[in-house]
Scaffold this motif. Sequence first.
Motif, PDB file in Angstrom:
ATOM      1  N   GLU A   1      49.969  -3.411  15.850  1.00 24.44           N
ATOM      2  CA  GLU A   1      50.796  -2.669  16.812  1.00 24.44           C
ATOM      3  C   GLU A   1      49.947  -1.665  17.584  1.00 24.44           C
ATOM      4  OE1 GLU A   1      53.796  -3.435  17.728  1.00 24.44           O
ATOM      5  OE2 GLU A   1      54.020  -4.960  16.183  1.00 24.44           O
ATOM      6  N   ALA A   2      48.997  -1.016  16.900  1.00 26.00           N
ATOM      7  CA  ALA A   2      48.103  -0.061  17.567  1.00 26.00           C
ATOM      8  C   ALA A   2      47.297  -0.767  18.649  1.00 26.00           C
ATOM      9  CB  ALA A   2      47.185   0.613  16.552  1.00 26.00           C
ATOM     10  N   TRP A   3      46.886  -2.000  18.391  1.00 27.13           N
ATOM     11  CA  TRP A   3      46.163  -2.785  19.392  1.00 27.13           C
ATOM     12  C   TRP A   3      47.077  -3.116  20.577  1.00 27.13           C
ATOM     13  CZ3 TRP A   3      42.447  -4.192  22.247  1.00 27.13           C
ATOM     14  CH2 TRP A   3      42.552  -5.326  23.051  1.00 27.13           C
ATOM     15  N   GLU A   4      48.249  -3.673  20.288  1.00 28.39           N
ATOM     16  CA  GLU A   4      49.143  -4.135  21.346  1.00 28.39           C
ATOM     17  C   GLU A   4      49.651  -2.988  22.220  1.00 28.39           C
ATOM     18  OE1 GLU A   4      52.263  -6.448  19.523  1.00 28.39           O
ATOM     19  OE2 GLU A   4      50.828  -7.907  18.716  1.00 28.39           O
ATOM     20  N   GLU A   5      49.989  -1.850  21.599  1.00 31.92           N
ATOM     21  CA  GLU A   5      50.623  -0.758  22.326  1.00 31.92           C
ATOM     22  C   GLU A   5      49.655   0.293  22.851  1.00 31.92           C
ATOM     23  OE1 GLU A   5      53.803   0.796  19.898  1.00 31.92           O
ATOM     24  OE2 GLU A   5      54.815  -1.155  19.822  1.00 31.92           O
ATOM     25  N   ALA A   6      48.459   0.396  22.246  1.00 32.33           N
ATOM     26  CA  ALA A   6      47.537   1.466  22.638  1.00 32.33           C
ATOM     27  C   ALA A   6      46.106   1.012  22.859  1.00 32.33           C
ATOM     28  CB  ALA A   6      47.565   2.578  21.589  1.00 32.33           C
ATOM     29  N   GLY A   7      45.798  -0.264  22.627  1.00 30.45           N
ATOM     30  CA  GLY A   7      44.434  -0.745  22.829  1.00 30.45           C
ATOM     31  C   GLY A   7      43.459  -0.269  21.773  1.00 30.45           C
ATOM     32  N   VAL A   8      43.969   0.054  20.589  1.00 28.70           N
ATOM     33  CA  VAL A   8      43.135   0.576  19.505  1.00 28.70           C
ATOM     34  C   VAL A   8      42.488  -0.557  18.730  1.00 28.70           C
ATOM     35  CG1 VAL A   8      43.238   1.722  17.238  1.00 28.70           C
ATOM     36  CG2 VAL A   8      44.400   2.735  19.205  1.00 28.70           C
ATOM     37  N   ARG A   9      41.191  -0.440  18.542  1.00 29.99           N
ATOM     38  CA  ARG A   9      40.452  -1.277  17.595  1.00 29.99           C
ATOM     39  C   ARG A   9      40.036  -0.322  16.482  1.00 29.99           C
ATOM     40  NH1 ARG A   9      41.930  -6.277  18.306  1.00 29.99           N
ATOM     41  NH2 ARG A   9      41.193  -7.229  20.205  1.00 29.99           N
ATOM     42  N   GLY A  10      40.493  -0.625  15.270  1.00 25.75           N
ATOM     43  CA  GLY A  10      40.178   0.303  14.194  1.00 25.75           C
ATOM     44  C   GLY A  10      40.469  -0.265  12.828  1.00 25.75           C
ATOM     45  N   THR A  11      40.250   0.568  11.832  1.00 27.11           N
ATOM     46  CA  THR A  11      40.400   0.185  10.444  1.00 27.11           C
ATOM     47  C   THR A  11      41.620   0.871   9.843  1.00 27.11           C
ATOM     48  OG1 THR A  11      37.996   0.014  10.270  1.00 27.11           O
ATOM     49  CG2 THR A  11      39.236   0.140   8.202  1.00 27.11           C
ATOM     50  N   PRO A  12      42.596   0.085   9.351  1.00 27.41           N
ATOM     51  CA  PRO A  12      43.759   0.694   8.717  1.00 27.41           C
ATOM     52  C   PRO A  12      43.495   1.022   7.250  1.00 27.41           C
ATOM     53  CG  PRO A  12      44.056  -1.676   8.797  1.00 27.41           C
ATOM     54  CD  PRO A  12      42.731  -1.374   9.464  1.00 27.41           C
ATOM     55  N   ASP A  13      44.186   2.029   6.758  1.00 30.52           N
ATOM     56  CA  ASP A  13      44.154   2.393   5.346  1.00 30.52           C
ATOM     57  C   ASP A  13      45.421   1.814   4.720  1.00 30.52           C
ATOM     58  OD1 ASP A  13      44.473   3.803   2.855  1.00 30.52           O
ATOM     59  OD2 ASP A  13      43.103   5.335   3.610  1.00 30.52           O
ATOM     60  N   ASP A  14      45.293   1.159   3.574  1.00 30.23           N
ATOM     61  CA  ASP A  14      46.436   0.517   2.924  1.00 30.23           C
ATOM     62  C   ASP A  14      47.438   1.491   2.321  1.00 30.23           C
ATOM     63  OD1 ASP A  14      45.610  -2.029   3.539  1.00 30.23           O
ATOM     64  OD2 ASP A  14      44.708  -2.428   1.581  1.00 30.23           O
ATOM     65  N   ARG A  15      47.088   2.766   2.229  1.00 28.60           N
ATOM     66  CA  ARG A  15      47.996   3.749   1.622  1.00 28.60           C
ATOM     67  C   ARG A  15      49.007   4.249   2.657  1.00 28.60           C
ATOM     68  NH1 ARG A  15      43.245   7.487  -0.489  1.00 28.60           N
ATOM     69  NH2 ARG A  15      42.571   6.849   1.575  1.00 28.60           N
ATOM     70  N   CYS A  16      50.277   4.188   2.310  1.00 25.49           N
ATOM     71  CA  CYS A  16      51.334   4.688   3.196  1.00 25.49           C
ATOM     72  C   CYS A  16      51.295   6.215   3.183  1.00 25.49           C
ATOM     73  CB  CYS A  16      52.691   4.185   2.707  1.00 25.49           C
ATOM     74  SG  CYS A  16      54.067   4.744   3.723  1.00 25.49           S
ATOM     75  N   LEU A  17      51.241   6.812   4.375  1.00 26.37           N
ATOM     76  CA  LEU A  17      51.202   8.274   4.499  1.00 26.37           C
ATOM     77  C   LEU A  17      52.579   8.897   4.330  1.00 26.37           C
ATOM     78  CD1 LEU A  17      48.948   8.599   7.667  1.00 26.37           C
ATOM     79  CD2 LEU A  17      48.282   9.053   5.293  1.00 26.37           C
TER      80      LEU A  17
END
Length: 156
Positions: free
Chosen positions: A66-82
């Motif tokens: 979703e971060a890619w589609e909506e904001a153009g973000v390329r990044g690494t997600p953390d599996d822990r829910c904040l």
Amino acid sequence: MIKQLPIFLSGAGKRDVRTQFAALCYRVRKNKVRVLMITSRGTQRWIVPKGWPMDGVTPAASAAQEAWEEAGVRGTPDDRCLGIFSYSKDADDLGALPCLAMVYAVKVEALADDYPEAGQRQRKWMSRKKASRLVDEPELARILRDFDPRAQGGSS
């Protein structure tokens, strides 16, 4: 740490699932944490990228997509829910749907100029404090305010 498993939706449709996965996109520069906020397409309110579960994909990976589609973000997600926040999603044909969004940190490595929803939303880097003041959802405001990847011993 326990590895997050993909979700399988077998037979469930978007309208049946009222859980979404959200991305708290961030970077740390000169020991300052900045979060990337986007505007909603309809009301232009400041929000975090979020979307429906994807079949066979982990919640954190769904948030990163979703971060890619909506904001153009390329990044690494953390599996822990904040944390989790609630809101009403306006579904044209069904009215307002009550939703819960599970928030996952995504460390931003690059921002693209060309991405699926470019031109439909604004995006802006801001402090956690400012972002927390601009969102409508109290639980999301708290998650933004309290987030500090430097103190979490994880993806900083």
